[in-house]
Enzyme design. Structure first.
Site, PDB file in Angstrom:
ATOM      1  N   CYS A 151      41.973  44.689  40.376  1.00 38.53           N
ATOM      2  CA  CYS A 151      43.253  44.528  41.065  1.00 38.53           C
ATOM      3  C   CYS A 151      43.147  45.088  42.484  1.00 38.53           C
ATOM      4  O   CYS A 151      44.056  45.747  42.978  1.00 38.53           O
ATOM      5  CB  CYS A 151      44.387  45.197  40.291  1.00 38.53           C
ATOM      6  SG  CYS A 151      44.145  46.944  39.931  1.00 38.53           S
ATOM      7  N   ALA A 166      40.557  48.421  28.313  1.00 35.16           N
ATOM      8  CA  ALA A 166      41.701  47.648  27.803  1.00 35.16           C
ATOM      9  C   ALA A 166      43.087  48.247  27.998  1.00 35.16           C
ATOM     10  O   ALA A 166      44.061  47.490  28.074  1.00 35.16           O
ATOM     11  CB  ALA A 166      41.492  47.381  26.306  1.00 35.16           C
ATOM     12  N   ALA A 167      43.230  49.568  28.014  1.00 32.72           N
ATOM     13  CA  ALA A 167      44.573  50.155  28.030  1.00 32.72           C
ATOM     14  C   ALA A 167      45.350  49.709  29.274  1.00 32.72           C
ATOM     15  O   ALA A 167      44.766  49.566  30.343  1.00 32.72           O
ATOM     16  CB  ALA A 167      44.471  51.675  27.979  1.00 32.72           C
ATOM     17  N   ASP A 195      37.959  44.390  32.933  1.00 34.46           N
ATOM     18  CA  ASP A 195      38.995  44.605  33.950  1.00 34.46           C
ATOM     19  C   ASP A 195      38.714  45.987  34.528  1.00 34.46           C
ATOM     20  O   ASP A 195      39.269  46.987  34.088  1.00 34.46           O
ATOM     21  CB  ASP A 195      40.385  44.513  33.335  1.00 34.46           C
ATOM     22  CG  ASP A 195      41.473  44.571  34.394  1.00 34.46           C
ATOM     23  OD1 ASP A 195      41.335  43.888  35.419  1.00 34.46           O
ATOM     24  OD2 ASP A 195      42.455  45.316  34.210  1.00 34.46           O
ATOM     25  N   ASP A 200      38.921  51.780  25.381  1.00 34.51           N
ATOM     26  CA  ASP A 200      39.258  52.465  26.621  1.00 34.51           C
ATOM     27  C   ASP A 200      38.687  53.866  26.592  1.00 34.51           C
ATOM     28  O   ASP A 200      38.573  54.483  25.525  1.00 34.51           O
ATOM     29  CB  ASP A 200      40.774  52.523  26.836  1.00 34.51           C
ATOM     30  CG  ASP A 200      41.126  52.751  28.296  1.00 34.51           C
ATOM     31  OD1 ASP A 200      41.208  51.755  29.051  1.00 34.51           O
ATOM     32  OD2 ASP A 200      41.302  53.917  28.692  1.00 34.51           O
ATOM     33  N   GLY A 209      46.630  47.482  27.181  1.00 28.30           N
ATOM     34  CA  GLY A 209      46.495  46.395  26.220  1.00 28.30           C
ATOM     35  C   GLY A 209      47.182  45.101  26.585  1.00 28.30           C
ATOM     36  O   GLY A 209      47.266  44.189  25.761  1.00 28.30           O
TER      37      GLY A 209
END
EC number: 2.1.1.176
Length: 449
Positions: free
Chosen positions: A384, A263-264, A331, A286, A266
């Protein structure tokens, strides 16, 4: 002029940290605070990001002009040359004589008399012979040409050509050298879109609506996003549309239990909470516990109270969450090749051998965290990067070994102007050269058993 000289010297110090110590340019720039005026900060931003981005091409130029091999040039002097050539090639507002003079002044401080003559000679020679510089022959070795001309390691170029083809790769490399807009997300828990637009335009900031997400706005002429009252009051957050789209595909609902396992800092976690109208519960974890404060600070600024932070390795299983989550967002850590517009040093900090180890981590995470999804629940996997071996190929391998999950259509949650053939199959590949946003991959899976 004294402040401008200080800006150049500070830029040199940052480049040394980036190239020699592995520091990240965006973090260094963020830590500058109020040390420089907005004008000098803008100058430094272009100089630092540009020099980092074009390092390989610049070093090739230096190698054509210098009798000393590039790797034998003292680091401070090499970085002064890099700054000088970048200014000559890309910064039209800086006259060439001024670029040379300022680099010579820096070489006096960071070198010796020989260094001063060397820097002066190389830069003036480049100005005289700029138009006669010869790049590698495109017809004989396309990968070598693309590597030097667009400034990417050759191994990255070869991987991309293998996956995407010659022409697409060149377009992707060119686009990944562009400067992206500053994109923000409206916090609808605290303000409305029109109200925020009027507030920002009233401060002389140029505002343009996002391409795909209604909550997205692109900004220009921003003196410093963190200094805006609108930012301090939690009316907005910096986030690219690709990142927002991952949350849109997750499609969170009020009163659900949602897990964001990588998550970081956030940004996606807080967007999930906003789309849930701050109702429900979000598990936000995280591996790096020191980054949890970023999530907590962002949540507080945005007026969000449903996030619980955890220090947790996403690859390590936690039995108490088995089949408890309505939705899970992964992610995943990745090679990052989709965001080289924003973080150009990624291309220099990665090695070819990194990809296999990254894929192993990704597979471990999705295998572990898929166990948290309840029957009928949703798992969204995003990265990404644009490498298919980290994306759809990894998802297909996971599905082959996990028959209790299937890809489901994402056509209902994406805007019409972003609809692609793969959307009905449950995933989307985003590219800066096609979609004009960060390169990203998003896949949506559902537990069916």
């Amino acid at each position: 002029m004294e402040k401008e000289a200080n800006a150049r010297e500070e830029s040199l110090k940052m480049l040394i940290k980036i190239f020699n110590e592995g520091s990240y340019s965006n973090i260094l720039m963020k830590n500058l605070g109020q040390k420089f005026t907005p004008l000098n900060r803008a100058f430094m931003t272009e100089l630092i990001y540009g020099t980092v981005k074009w390092k390989l091409r610049i070093d090739y130029i230096i190698s054509r002009l210098s009798s000393i091999k590039v790797d034998k040039i003292a680091r401070p002097i090499l970085n002064i040359l890099r700054m000088g050539i970048y200014q000559i090639d890309f910064m039209d507002k800086v006259p060439n004589p001024a670029a040379v003079d300022e680099c010579v002044k820096l070489s006096k401080k960071y070198g010796n008399a020989g260094s001063v003559k060397f820097v002066n000679a190389i830069l003036r020679n480049y100005i005289r012979n700029h138009d006669s510089l010869v790049f590698p022959d495109k017809t004989k070795d396309r990968a070598k040409y693309l590597s030097v001309f667009y400034s990417y390691p050759e191994w990255i170029v070869k991987r991309l050509i293998c996956e995407l083809g010659d022409e697409f790769t060149e377009a992707f490399l060119r686009s990944s050298n562009d400067v992206p807009p500053l994109t923000i997300r409206i916090n609808r828990l605290k303000t409305g879109k029109q109200r925020l637009i009027e507030s920002l335009t009233g401060k002389g900031i140029e505002v343009r609506e996002g391409k795909y997400v209604d909550d997205a706005i692109n900004l220009k002429n921003v003196p410093g996003i963190g200094n805006l009252d609108e930012f301090k009051k939690g009316f907005l957050t910096v986030q690219d549309e690709s990142s927002m789209l991952a949350v849109k595909v997750l499609d969170p609902k009020e009163n659900e239990f949602i897990m964001d396992v990588c998550a970081a800092p956030g940004t996606k976690t807080t967007y999930i909470a906003e789309l849930m109208n701050n109702k429900g519960k979000i598990y936000s974890a995280d591996l790096k516990g020191n980054k949890l404060s970023l999530i907590e600070e962002n949540a507080k600024r945005l007026g969000i109270g449903i996030i619980e932070t955890h220090t947790k390795d996403a690859a390590e299983y936690d039995l108490k969450y088995e089949k408890k989550a309505d939705r899970v967002l992964i992610d995943a850590p990745c090679s990052g090749f989709g965001i080289m517009r924003k973080k150009p040093e990624i291309r220099w900090n990665r090695e070819n051998d990194d990809i296999d180890s990254i894929k192993n981590v990704q597979m471990s995470i999705i295998k572990t965290c898929s166990k948290y999804v309840k029957q009928g629940g949703i798992l969204v996997y995003s990265t990404c990067t644009v490498l298919r071996e980290e994306n759809i190929e990894l998802i297909n391998l996971f599905l082959k070994e996990n028959r209790d999950f299937k890809l489901i259509s994402i056509c209902d949650v994406l805007p019409e102007n972003l609809m692609k053939e793969s959307c009905k199959d449950g995933y989307i590949e985003l590219y800066p050269n096609i979609d004009d946003i960060d390169g990203f991959f998003i896949a949506k899976l559902q537990r069916v058993d």
